[in-house]
Every structure is written in C-alpha cells, then in structure tokens.
Design an enzyme around this catalytic site. Structure first.
Site, mmCIF file in Angstrom:
data_model
loop_
_atom_site.group_PDB
_atom_site.id
_atom_site.type_symbol
_atom_site.label_atom_id
_atom_site.label_comp_id
_atom_site.label_asym_id
_atom_site.label_seq_id
_atom_site.Cartn_x
_atom_site.Cartn_y
_atom_site.Cartn_z
ATOM 1 N N HIS A 69 40.981 34.241 40.335
ATOM 2 C CA HIS A 69 41.361 35.257 39.339
ATOM 3 C C HIS A 69 40.938 34.818 37.932
ATOM 4 O O HIS A 69 40.443 35.629 37.142
ATOM 5 C CB HIS A 69 42.883 35.468 39.338
ATOM 6 C CG HIS A 69 43.424 36.065 40.598
ATOM 7 N ND1 HIS A 69 44.245 35.367 41.445
ATOM 8 C CD2 HIS A 69 43.273 37.304 41.147
ATOM 9 C CE1 HIS A 69 44.585 36.155 42.458
ATOM 10 N NE2 HIS A 69 44.009 37.323 42.303
ATOM 11 N N SER A 85 45.308 34.237 47.319
ATOM 12 C CA SER A 85 46.764 34.182 47.118
ATOM 13 C C SER A 85 47.451 33.886 48.442
ATOM 14 O O SER A 85 48.540 33.303 48.478
ATOM 15 C CB SER A 85 47.269 35.499 46.539
ATOM 16 O OG SER A 85 46.572 35.775 45.341
ATOM 17 N N ARG A 86 46.828 34.290 49.543
ATOM 18 C CA ARG A 86 47.446 34.091 50.865
ATOM 19 C C ARG A 86 47.366 32.637 51.325
ATOM 20 O O ARG A 86 48.040 32.273 52.289
ATOM 21 C CB ARG A 86 46.820 35.026 51.898
ATOM 22 C CG ARG A 86 47.163 36.489 51.612
ATOM 23 C CD ARG A 86 46.714 37.420 52.715
ATOM 24 N NE ARG A 86 47.329 38.735 52.577
ATOM 25 C CZ ARG A 86 46.741 39.811 52.060
ATOM 26 N NH1 ARG A 86 45.503 39.741 51.608
ATOM 27 N NH2 ARG A 86 47.394 40.958 51.971
ATOM 28 N N GLN A 92 47.900 49.802 50.337
ATOM 29 C CA GLN A 92 46.796 49.119 51.032
ATOM 30 C C GLN A 92 47.298 48.141 52.086
ATOM 31 O O GLN A 92 46.506 47.434 52.694
ATOM 32 C CB GLN A 92 45.858 48.444 50.025
ATOM 33 C CG GLN A 92 46.437 47.244 49.297
ATOM 34 C CD GLN A 92 45.498 46.759 48.198
ATOM 35 O OE1 GLN A 92 45.395 47.372 47.138
ATOM 36 N NE2 GLN A 92 44.803 45.665 48.445
ATOM 37 N N ASP A 120 36.094 39.429 48.644
ATOM 38 C CA ASP A 120 36.398 40.707 49.293
ATOM 39 C C ASP A 120 35.131 41.553 49.271
ATOM 40 O O ASP A 120 35.046 42.564 48.564
ATOM 41 C CB ASP A 120 37.551 41.396 48.571
ATOM 42 C CG ASP A 120 38.832 40.580 48.647
ATOM 43 O OD1 ASP A 120 39.356 40.400 49.750
ATOM 44 O OD2 ASP A 120 39.282 40.089 47.597
ATOM 45 N N GLY A 127 48.147 39.847 41.446
ATOM 46 C CA GLY A 127 48.920 38.703 40.965
ATOM 47 C C GLY A 127 48.780 37.469 41.837
ATOM 48 O O GLY A 127 47.829 37.345 42.610
ATOM 49 N N HIS A 141 45.148 32.464 40.906
ATOM 50 C CA HIS A 141 44.535 31.184 41.222
ATOM 51 C C HIS A 141 43.199 31.124 40.480
ATOM 52 O O HIS A 141 42.866 32.051 39.715
ATOM 53 C CB HIS A 141 44.374 31.025 42.736
ATOM 54 C CG HIS A 141 43.715 32.203 43.400
ATOM 55 N ND1 HIS A 141 42.397 32.556 43.171
ATOM 56 C CD2 HIS A 141 44.191 33.133 44.262
ATOM 57 C CE1 HIS A 141 42.086 33.621 43.872
ATOM 58 N NE2 HIS A 141 43.158 34.014 44.537
#
Ligand code: PAF
Length: 284
Positions: free
Chosen positions: A37, A186-187, A61, A150, A31, A34
């Site tokens: 995604h 997201s971070r 995780q 990632d 979720g 941005h």
C-alpha cells in the site's frame, strides 16, 4: 493529513484543489496497510498534487463464508502509516455512506470477470467494480493507483473505466514482496509462523514457471506442471493455477505472447493469490 468520513466533506475538501488546477491521485484500499500500500501511496505522491487514500472494507466484494468479518481493521494505525507516506486525505466512510438504505444499482462486468478469481469468487468483481466506480465518482481523481498483485482486478478496473467513460487514468504498480518472495497482502496477517513458511510456495511456483520459460519451454501445460511441482514440497495445493493471455485472460496453449501465470491457494486460514507475467524476450 485529514481523515474524512463523508462524501460531502471529501468533495468540499477537494473543490479548491481542483479549482486551482491541482491534480488528484486516488489509492483505493481496504486498509490493514503494508509496504505494498505504501508503495502505491508514494507513487501517487510522486505523480499527483493531492493524494487521497480511501479506506473501506467493501462488503459487496466478499462472498458468503469469506473473511469479511475477520478482515483486519485498524484505522488509527492505518492513519499513521498514510500520514507518514505523505497522504493528504484519508477517506474512511462508514458502510451506510457508501451503500445507503435503498441502494440498488451495481456494475456488472463481462468476460474479464469470469475466469480465475471470478470463477472461484462469484460476484466478487461486480462488487469491486461497483465500489471502484463509486470511489472514482466520489473523488474524481486524475489518476488512480492499483497493485499488479491483483492482476485480474487491475484489468477489470481498466475495462470498466474505458467502458463507462470515466475520466481517470489507471496506473498499475509492481507487486511488493517480502525478502523470501511472498507477495505483501493484508491476508498474510492470518498466517501462523509455520503457515507463513509454507506460504512461499506461491512464489516458488511462479519462479518455476519463469525458469521453465527461460530454459526454452513454450508449452503452457508443461510450464503449469513445473509450477505445480514446485509447490508440492510445501504441502500447498493451488485452488487454481492458470496460464492465460495477459490482456484478455483467455487460456493459452503456447507461451508466444505475454502470458500471465495466476494462482490462488489456501494456506491455513488464508486464501492467497499471486501472479507473474512470463517473458520470452522475443526468443522462440
Ligand atoms: O484491492 C483492494 O483493496 C480492493 O479490491 C479495492 C480496489 C479497494 C476495492 O474495494
């Protein structure tokens, strides 16, 4: 778009599509959507008939002291973004649907999960692998879409799918960046304005590595030194900055095959990661 919360609802929803021979695409997410995604959703929309996006902040995780509690959550906003991207099903299960009482089976990943993120986040990839296998089993997609940001996760997922004979194709899609080069994450939401300006240090390190290789440097240590130096003006220190074989993640001394430069750094409260693949274009 339909928002579903249980595996039973999800399977009932997808049964007819599968019986009609329609292909299913899965975009697994946590979720806080941005543009990165959205690019995965659009790719799934273009390549498959039924697009399922999973939205689940996976507790297994996250390590102790990491940002599980703080991780941004806004299902209503995410649902709007997913619907606008043409998603058919948003699957947003509660934690007890994914990890019911008594849950005790996990996927343990070998060597690929040990270096880089694995070394700094013990158990992280076992948590990722376990939830990804569960999501693949719940949805049964023909194709699942992951982001290159990632990079180690993408390699681990490909390995798990091969090793466990899961009949899904894994597609890895390019990193989406802000205009100044910061990878979408997201971070990034954790960054105050001054930290946001310093966060571009990660991309500048990768730029420096690419420039060094383009100028003919083939010594991995020299490329790493150039990359680290590019971060200094921003006052950002890498937690790790490594040059590794892009397929096995084994450390390299020379840039001769495809080499992944991967790094992580803390900027204020955010722990950010980024990477690039160095290309020699066949030049020695
Ligand atoms: O990349 C992520 O958002 C997560 O690691 C994933 C793949 C959804 C598993 O929780």
């Amino acid at each position: 778009m339909r928002t579903l919360h249980t595996v039973a609802e999800l399977r009932a929803e997808l049964r007819a599509a599968r019986a009609e021979g329609r292909t299913i695409g899965l975009v697994p997410t946590m979720g806080a959507f941005h543009a990165g995604h959205v690019s995965l959703m659009e790719r799934a929309r273009a390549e498959t008939d039924v697009v399922v996006v999973s939205l689940f902040v996976n507790p297994t995780q996250f390590g102790a002291g990491e940002d599980l509690a703080a991780y941004p959550r806004d299902e209503a906003r995410d649902a709007e973004i997913a619907a606008a991207a043409g998603v058919d099903v948003l699957f947003a299960p509660p934690a007890e649907e994914v990890y019911p009482h008594g849950f005790q089976t996990t996927v343990a990943v070998g060597e690929l999960a040990q270096p880089l993120e694995g070394a700094h986040r013990p158990g992280h990839f076992d948590g990722v692998a376990t939830v990804v296998v569960k999501l693949l089993n719940m949805v049964g997609p023909d194709v699942a879409f992951f982001g290159q940001k990632d990079a180690q996760q993408a390699l681990v997922v490909r390995r798990v799918v091969r090793d466990l004979d899961i009949p899904a194709r894994i597609e890895v899609c390019p990193t989406v960046r802000e205009p100044d080069g910061l990878a979408m994450s997201s971070r990034n939401a954790y960054l105050a304005p001054a930290e946001r300006e310093r966060a571009v240090a990660l991309r500048r390190a990768l730029d420096a590595a690419e420039q060094a290789v383009a100028a003919g440097e083939r010594d991995a240590a020299a490329v790493a030194t150039a990359a680290r130096a590019a971060m200094e003006p921003y006052g950002v220190e890498p937690e790790y900055l490594a040059l590794v074989a892009a397929d096995t993640l084994a450390p390299v001394d020379r840039i001769e095959q495809e080499v992944l430069v991967a790094l992580a750094a803390r900027v204020g409260p955010a722990r950010l990661i980024d990477n690039t693949i160095l290309q020699t274009n066949g030049r020695p």
